[in-house]
Design a protein around this motif. Structure first.
Motif, PDB file in Angstrom:
ATOM      1  N   GLY A   1       3.297  17.773  -2.898  1.00 49.09           N
ATOM      2  CA  GLY A   1       2.613  16.622  -2.322  1.00 49.09           C
ATOM      3  C   GLY A   1       2.340  15.503  -3.301  1.00 49.09           C
ATOM      4  N   ILE A   2       3.061  15.479  -4.426  1.00 53.12           N
ATOM      5  CA  ILE A   2       2.843  14.444  -5.443  1.00 53.12           C
ATOM      6  C   ILE A   2       3.476  13.134  -4.978  1.00 53.12           C
ATOM      7  CG2 ILE A   2       3.340  13.741  -7.817  1.00 53.12           C
ATOM      8  CD1 ILE A   2       3.329  16.713  -8.561  1.00 53.12           C
ATOM      9  N   THR A   3       2.726  12.064  -5.101  1.00 52.16           N
ATOM     10  CA  THR A   3       3.232  10.736  -4.776  1.00 52.16           C
ATOM     11  C   THR A   3       4.180  10.294  -5.883  1.00 52.16           C
ATOM     12  OG1 THR A   3       1.101  10.252  -3.751  1.00 52.16           O
ATOM     13  CG2 THR A   3       2.559   8.376  -4.179  1.00 52.16           C
ATOM     14  N   ILE A   4       5.361   9.800  -5.498  1.00 50.26           N
ATOM     15  CA  ILE A   4       6.364   9.381  -6.484  1.00 50.26           C
ATOM     16  C   ILE A   4       6.806   7.953  -6.190  1.00 50.26           C
ATOM     17  CG2 ILE A   4       8.670   9.816  -7.428  1.00 50.26           C
ATOM     18  CD1 ILE A   4       8.270  12.776  -6.748  1.00 50.26           C
ATOM     19  N   VAL A   5       6.789   7.125  -7.226  1.00 50.63           N
ATOM     20  CA  VAL A   5       7.358   5.773  -7.148  1.00 50.63           C
ATOM     21  C   VAL A   5       8.421   5.689  -8.231  1.00 50.63           C
ATOM     22  CG1 VAL A   5       6.924   3.299  -7.258  1.00 50.63           C
ATOM     23  CG2 VAL A   5       5.171   4.828  -6.325  1.00 50.63           C
TER      24      VAL A   5
ATOM     25  N   THR B   1       0.858  -1.186   0.000  1.00 53.88           N
ATOM     26  CA  THR B   1       0.000   0.000   0.000  1.00 53.88           C
ATOM     27  C   THR B   1       0.892   1.233   0.000  1.00 53.88           C
ATOM     28  OG1 THR B   1      -1.785  -1.119   1.191  1.00 53.88           O
ATOM     29  CG2 THR B   1      -1.768   1.284   1.252  1.00 53.88           C
ATOM     30  N   ILE B   2       0.582   2.184  -0.888  1.00 51.26           N
ATOM     31  CA  ILE B   2       1.314   3.447  -0.964  1.00 51.26           C
ATOM     32  C   ILE B   2       0.303   4.574  -0.816  1.00 51.26           C
ATOM     33  CG2 ILE B   2       2.746   4.942  -2.413  1.00 51.26           C
ATOM     34  CD1 ILE B   2       3.859   2.387  -3.724  1.00 51.26           C
ATOM     35  N   THR B   3       0.528   5.424   0.161  1.00 53.90           N
ATOM     36  CA  THR B   3      -0.428   6.488   0.446  1.00 53.90           C
ATOM     37  C   THR B   3      -0.018   7.808  -0.199  1.00 53.90           C
ATOM     38  OG1 THR B   3       0.696   6.993   2.527  1.00 53.90           O
ATOM     39  CG2 THR B   3      -1.143   5.452   2.622  1.00 53.90           C
ATOM     40  N   SER B   4      -0.962   8.721  -0.263  1.00 51.18           N
ATOM     41  CA  SER B   4      -0.750  10.016  -0.889  1.00 51.18           C
ATOM     42  C   SER B   4       0.426  10.758  -0.254  1.00 51.18           C
ATOM     43  CB  SER B   4      -2.028  10.845  -0.756  1.00 51.18           C
ATOM     44  OG  SER B   4      -1.853  12.126  -1.300  1.00 51.18           O
ATOM     45  N   GLY B   5       1.316  11.275  -1.100  1.00 53.82           N
ATOM     46  CA  GLY B   5       2.441  12.063  -0.618  1.00 53.82           C
ATOM     47  C   GLY B   5       3.691  11.278  -0.312  1.00 53.82           C
ATOM     48  N   GLU B   6       3.671   9.973  -0.502  1.00 52.48           N
ATOM     49  CA  GLU B   6       4.880   9.180  -0.262  1.00 52.48           C
ATOM     50  C   GLU B   6       5.861   9.320  -1.426  1.00 52.48           C
ATOM     51  OE1 GLU B   6       5.108   5.519   2.178  1.00 52.48           O
ATOM     52  OE2 GLU B   6       3.106   5.146   1.343  1.00 52.48           O
ATOM     53  N   PHE B   7       7.141   9.094  -1.123  1.00 48.94           N
ATOM     54  CA  PHE B   7       8.199   9.025  -2.127  1.00 48.94           C
ATOM     55  C   PHE B   7       8.877   7.674  -1.923  1.00 48.94           C
ATOM     56  CE2 PHE B   7      11.897  11.677  -4.133  1.00 48.94           C
ATOM     57  CZ  PHE B   7      12.090  10.676  -5.076  1.00 48.94           C
TER      58      PHE B   7
END
Length: 236
Positions: A195-199, A30-36
């Motif tokens: 606040g952009i989520t980045i993978v 699970t990856i939540t909003s705002g994670e890098f």
């Protein structure tokens, strides 16, 4: 925090003349909003296949993938394409810019697919180019600028649709050390300020160190998942 990515019991098999090959073997994340998040792992570990599924470029064999609460396993190809264009921005190692189109036209390309009119496309592309420091180069062709500048254009293109999620596949692979640091600093600013989520997928520990969370794939499974600073020595 909102869940941007929720994956449960994900598997992916390929079928070859030599038989079935299981590339992903029951992945849960699970990856939540705002994670890098940085994804690492040796060649053949499944990380590239995993990124293709995250980007809705491929479908899992089994399991569930929720993207911004949308169950991707239940969507048609057209619906997947729409979801992908609305939610995800892509950045690739090879830049993937159209060589005969100006930088403005390259950045505006996702807006064409979104049905945005030509005037708004151009204005939004100009603003995004300004945000990555290339506002003076809008009419240039990609071949007229450096590799680092081309990657900034690719990032601008990824941002033009205001995505919730950026997927970056080896984004510094074709860049020198100094330029790589500049690109990664830009990613960090997008994550921290916007606040952009980045993978991000990378083979390089110094690039992964910019992320706040590190996921390591081995043999189609997640072997480690935790804060980057605590895991870096184990991954290296």
């Amino acid at each position: 925090m909102n869940e941007v990515i929720k994956i449960s019991h994900l598997t992916k098999n390929y079928y070859t003349a030599a038989g079935e090959v299981c590339v992903l073997k029951g992945v849960d994340i699970t990856i939540t909003s705002g994670e890098f998040v940085a994804i690492m792992g040796p060649s053949g570990s499944g990380k590239s296949t995993f990124m293709n599924i995250l980007g809705c470029l491929d479908k899992a064999t089994s399991g569930e993938y929720l993207l911004n609460s949308n169950n991707t396993t239940a969507l048609s190809k057209n619906d997947l394409a729409t979801l992908r264009n609305n939610i995800i921005g892509f950045v690739f190692q090879g830049f993937n810019l159209l060589p005969r189109k100006s930088l403005i036209d390259n950045v505006a390309l996702p807006l064409v697919y979104a049905g945005v009119d030509s005037h708004e496309r151009k204005e939004r592309a100009k603003q995004i180019l300004k945000s990555v420091g290339l506002e003076a180069f809008g009419t240039y062709l990609p071949t007229h600028i450096s590799g680092g500048q081309q990657q900034r254009v690719a990032i601008a293109r990824a941002l033009v649709n205001k995505p919730k999620l950026i997927l970056a596949d080896e984004p510094t692979g074709n860049l020198d050390t100094k330029t790589s640091q500049e690109i990664m600093q830009l990613f960090s600013e997008l994550n921290e300020k916007e606040g952009i989520t980045i993978v991000l997928v990378t083979h390089e520990p110094d690039i992964a160190a910019y992320a706040k969370r590190l996921v390591n794939f081995v043999d189609g499974k997640i072997q480690h998942d935790g804060p980057t600073e605590r895991m870096m020595e184990r991954v290296q």
